[in-house]
Scaffold this motif. Structure first.
Motif, PDB file in Angstrom:
ATOM      1  N   LEU A 158      -0.231  -4.440 -14.665  1.00 17.30           N
ATOM      2  CA  LEU A 158      -1.517  -4.207 -14.003  1.00 17.30           C
ATOM      3  C   LEU A 158      -1.590  -4.861 -12.625  1.00 17.30           C
ATOM      4  CD1 LEU A 158      -3.817  -4.904 -17.087  1.00 17.30           C
ATOM      5  CD2 LEU A 158      -3.256  -2.681 -16.059  1.00 17.30           C
ATOM      6  N   ASP A 159      -0.581  -5.643 -12.296  1.00 21.56           N
ATOM      7  CA  ASP A 159      -0.629  -6.430 -11.055  1.00 21.56           C
ATOM      8  C   ASP A 159       0.422  -5.905 -10.075  1.00 21.56           C
ATOM      9  OD1 ASP A 159      -0.449  -8.290  -9.077  1.00 21.56           O
ATOM     10  OD2 ASP A 159       0.047  -9.981 -10.394  1.00 21.56           O
ATOM     11  N   GLU A 160      -0.056  -5.352  -8.975  1.00 19.02           N
ATOM     12  CA  GLU A 160       0.838  -4.778  -7.944  1.00 19.02           C
ATOM     13  C   GLU A 160       1.833  -5.793  -7.394  1.00 19.02           C
ATOM     14  OE1 GLU A 160       1.471  -1.845  -5.774  1.00 19.02           O
ATOM     15  OE2 GLU A 160       1.232  -1.376  -7.908  1.00 19.02           O
ATOM     16  N   ASP A 161       1.434  -7.083  -7.414  1.00 20.42           N
ATOM     17  CA  ASP A 161       2.282  -8.116  -6.814  1.00 20.42           C
ATOM     18  C   ASP A 161       3.201  -8.795  -7.830  1.00 20.42           C
ATOM     19  OD1 ASP A 161       1.224  -7.735  -4.302  1.00 20.42           O
ATOM     20  OD2 ASP A 161      -0.472  -9.081  -4.727  1.00 20.42           O
ATOM     21  N   SER A 162       3.185  -8.321  -9.066  1.00 21.66           N
ATOM     22  CA  SER A 162       3.989  -9.001 -10.093  1.00 21.66           C
ATOM     23  C   SER A 162       5.473  -8.718  -9.895  1.00 21.66           C
ATOM     24  CB  SER A 162       3.568  -8.516 -11.481  1.00 21.66           C
ATOM     25  OG  SER A 162       3.968  -7.155 -11.634  1.00 21.66           O
TER      26      SER A 162
END
Ligand code: GLC
Length: 564
Positions: A460-464
């Motif tokens: 869910l996290d674009e920066d993960s």
């Protein structure tokens, strides 16, 4: 688009099935768990899965002690589950790669049970038996790779048998043609099932020297590491060519052999047209802290000095495999610590560190191998007691560290860094109980960080790290840089820079540039040829030519105008 083979233009994912996904509540992963996650693997551009051993095994070394080379361990499921996994994988363009552990079997294999029963048994000569020295001691002073003597006494035969690894892993006698044929038959059994290739375990040990002699002790225990006494014994290639001819040849599969200690100048004998395998896992970039096979207690630990060395050995491997064969790019496997701990200090930003490794993995020349959990940025564990550790080599190395005079706390610290359990904790799927790995009690504790680092959170996290891996997989396999990344040649840039790794890949009229800062300082570089290059990926927003912020990585692409 290009004439590479299928396995040269895909990503491979290594599954450690015991820790991947448990569908029965047993606390151990299983084959149906792998089948369930094939769609997940598709999101990482995976075209092949290397399964570590799933054969019947007493699990002394977690499946690398095999009691039946053509069966499935009941804890993993049934042969029908395996067939379904192969079929479901094929439907999604994912082929299964089996691990062939042919240097040894389990001591519970019927061949060994028969062999040890008497000197006149049918399989008497299938393993390596020697008489004691006149004083009754072991035939040589060789130390097994997991610690302790490489010889174990057998009452019934009044002889010792050799084991390069654990006592429960007796070495097979490759000099016996019946042994070799039985092993080839087993591999052909898997080819008939439709597997896409093989990873060949510990292959450098299969040929033993004609004479067994004591070696110069390398530690206070008076023993010498067996590796230095038997690895790559002349004559080994004759066995391997026979293996190729009887098994691999003519199939649309790939082979990758675990081959610690093969020198670049010998590569042509091992890989490529004239060699035996398609790829070799060599460990020059994994053994930076023990370059000469030192014990864990003698290793140097992390220091920034390993970065120039890492650059140097990776470049050497890139050049060597440009001449011969193909490079399997990997920074983790089930025997190694997590890469964020390996190449970065404890204080590094773990997410940027994990992304830096993703950048190396996806932009070097070769086939990228992702190890389960690497795509989430998982880190090492540090448990409170040696008793918490399952890995057999952690126990052996702990004892050796104590024997070398380390305190129990120091020995445990060493295990924290190098234990193979670091890579074997359960895969982290969800924020729920046991990270969604099992509804039962996990066979090894789940990492405490699992709520932040799991597929559910990271997707869910674009920066993960996971989202970054997915973008990098797309970059590698599709889009404007794909041709260069798959087929381009490799040039090292900034070779003298102590902290920045930089290289260029070039194909046709395009070049792709990779730059990675391995330190906690801003670092500067001068690369005039980057002028006009376009940013393809960055790990910190607003990157700039000429400098990199702490732990930052960038990838650029440039049209060079003239085709080569
Ligand atoms: C290889 C495997 C390792 C195993 C050993 C013995 O090095 O990768 O996990 O313990 O061989 O089979």
């Amino acid at each position: 688009m290009n004439d590479l083979k299928w396995w040269q233009k895909t990503n491979v994912y290594q599954v450690y099935p015991k820790s991947f996904l448990d569908t029965t509540g047993s606390g151990m992963g299983d084959l149906n768990g792998v089948t369930e996650k094939l769609d997940y693997l598709n999101t990482l551009g995976v075209g092949a899965v290397w399964l570590t051993p799933v054969y019947p095994s007493p699990m002394v070394d977690n499946g690398y002690d095999i009691a039946d080379f053509t069966g499935i361990d009941p804890s993993y499921g049934t042969m029908a589950d395996m067939e379904r996994l192969i079929a479901e994988g094929k439907r999604r363009g994912i082929r299964m790669v089996m691990d062939l552990v042919y240097n040894h079997s389990s001591d519970k294999h019927p061949w060994f049970i028969d062999s040890k029963s008497s000197r006149d048994s049918e399989h008497s000569d299938w393993y390596i038996w020697r008489d004691a020295k006149p004083d009754g001691s072991a035939p040589t002073n060789w130390r097994s790779i997991f610690g302790g003597s490489a010889w174990t006494w057998c009452e019934a035969r009044q002889q010792y048998y050799l084991h390069t690894f654990a006592e429960a892993q007796p070495d097979l006698n490759w000099e016996n043609p019946q042994v070799r044929q039985a092993l080839y038959d087993a591999a052909n059994f898997w080819l008939d099932k439709g597997v896409g290739g093989f990873r060949i375990d510990a292959i450098v040990y299969i040929k033993k020297p004609a004479e067994f002699v004591d070696g110069e002790p390398d530690s206070d225990d008076g023993m010498v590491n067996i590796h230095s006494m038997i690895a790559n014994t002349p004559g080994i290639l004759d066995f391997l060519h026979e293996f190729k001819e009887k098994v691999f040849q003519g199939h649309d599969i790939f082979t990758v052999a675990e081959a610690n200690g093969i020198e670049p100048e010998d590569l042509d004998k091992w890989v490529g047209e004239k060699g035996v395998f398609d790829m070799l896992f060599e460990f020059s970039h994994m053994n930076l802290e023990f370059p000469h096979g030192e014990l864990w207690s003698q290793a140097t630990g992390y220091s920034p000095a390993i970065i120039p060395r890492l650059k140097q050995v990776l470049s050497a491997s890139q050049f060597a495999t440009a001449q011969n064969g193909w490079y399997p790019i990997f920074f983790e496997n089930h025997d190694q610590m997590r890469c964020v701990n390996h190449y970065f200090p404890f204080t590094a930003d773990r997410i940027l560190a994990a992304k830096a490794v993703a950048v190396m993995l996806m932009t070097l020349r070769g086939t990228p191998f992702i190890y389960e959990g690497q795509e989430l940025g998982l880190a090492n564990v540090a448990w409170g007691s040696i008793e918490n550790y399952n890995d057999i080599s952690s126990h052996g190395q702990y004892d050796l560290a104590l024997a070398e005079g380390k305190t129990p706390a120091e020995a445990l610290d060493i295990v924290h860094r190098y234990s193979r359990d670091n890579a074997r904790t359960p895969m982290q799927w969800t924020r729920g109980k046991n990270a969604g790995f099992t509804t039962g009690t996990p066979w090894l504790p789940v990492h405490e960080d699992f709520r932040q680092q799991c597929v559910e959170t990271e997707a869910l996290d674009e920066d993960s790290v996971l989202s970054f891996y997915r973008r990098m997989a797309r970059l590698r396999l599709y889009g404007e840089a794909a041709g260069v990344l798959q087929q381009g040649d490799y040039t090292e840039l900034l070779p003298e820079h102590p902290s920045i790794m930089a290289f260029k890949r070039r194909f046709g009229c395009r070049s792709v540039y990779t730059l990675i800062n391995f330190t906690d300082r801003a670092e500067f570089y001068d690369l005039p040829e980057l002028t006009g290059a376009k940013l393809l990926a960055e790990t910190i927003p607003d990157s700039a030519h000429g400098s990199l912020r702490p732990w930052e990585s960038v990838i650029y692409i440039k049209e060079t105008g003239e085709a080569i």
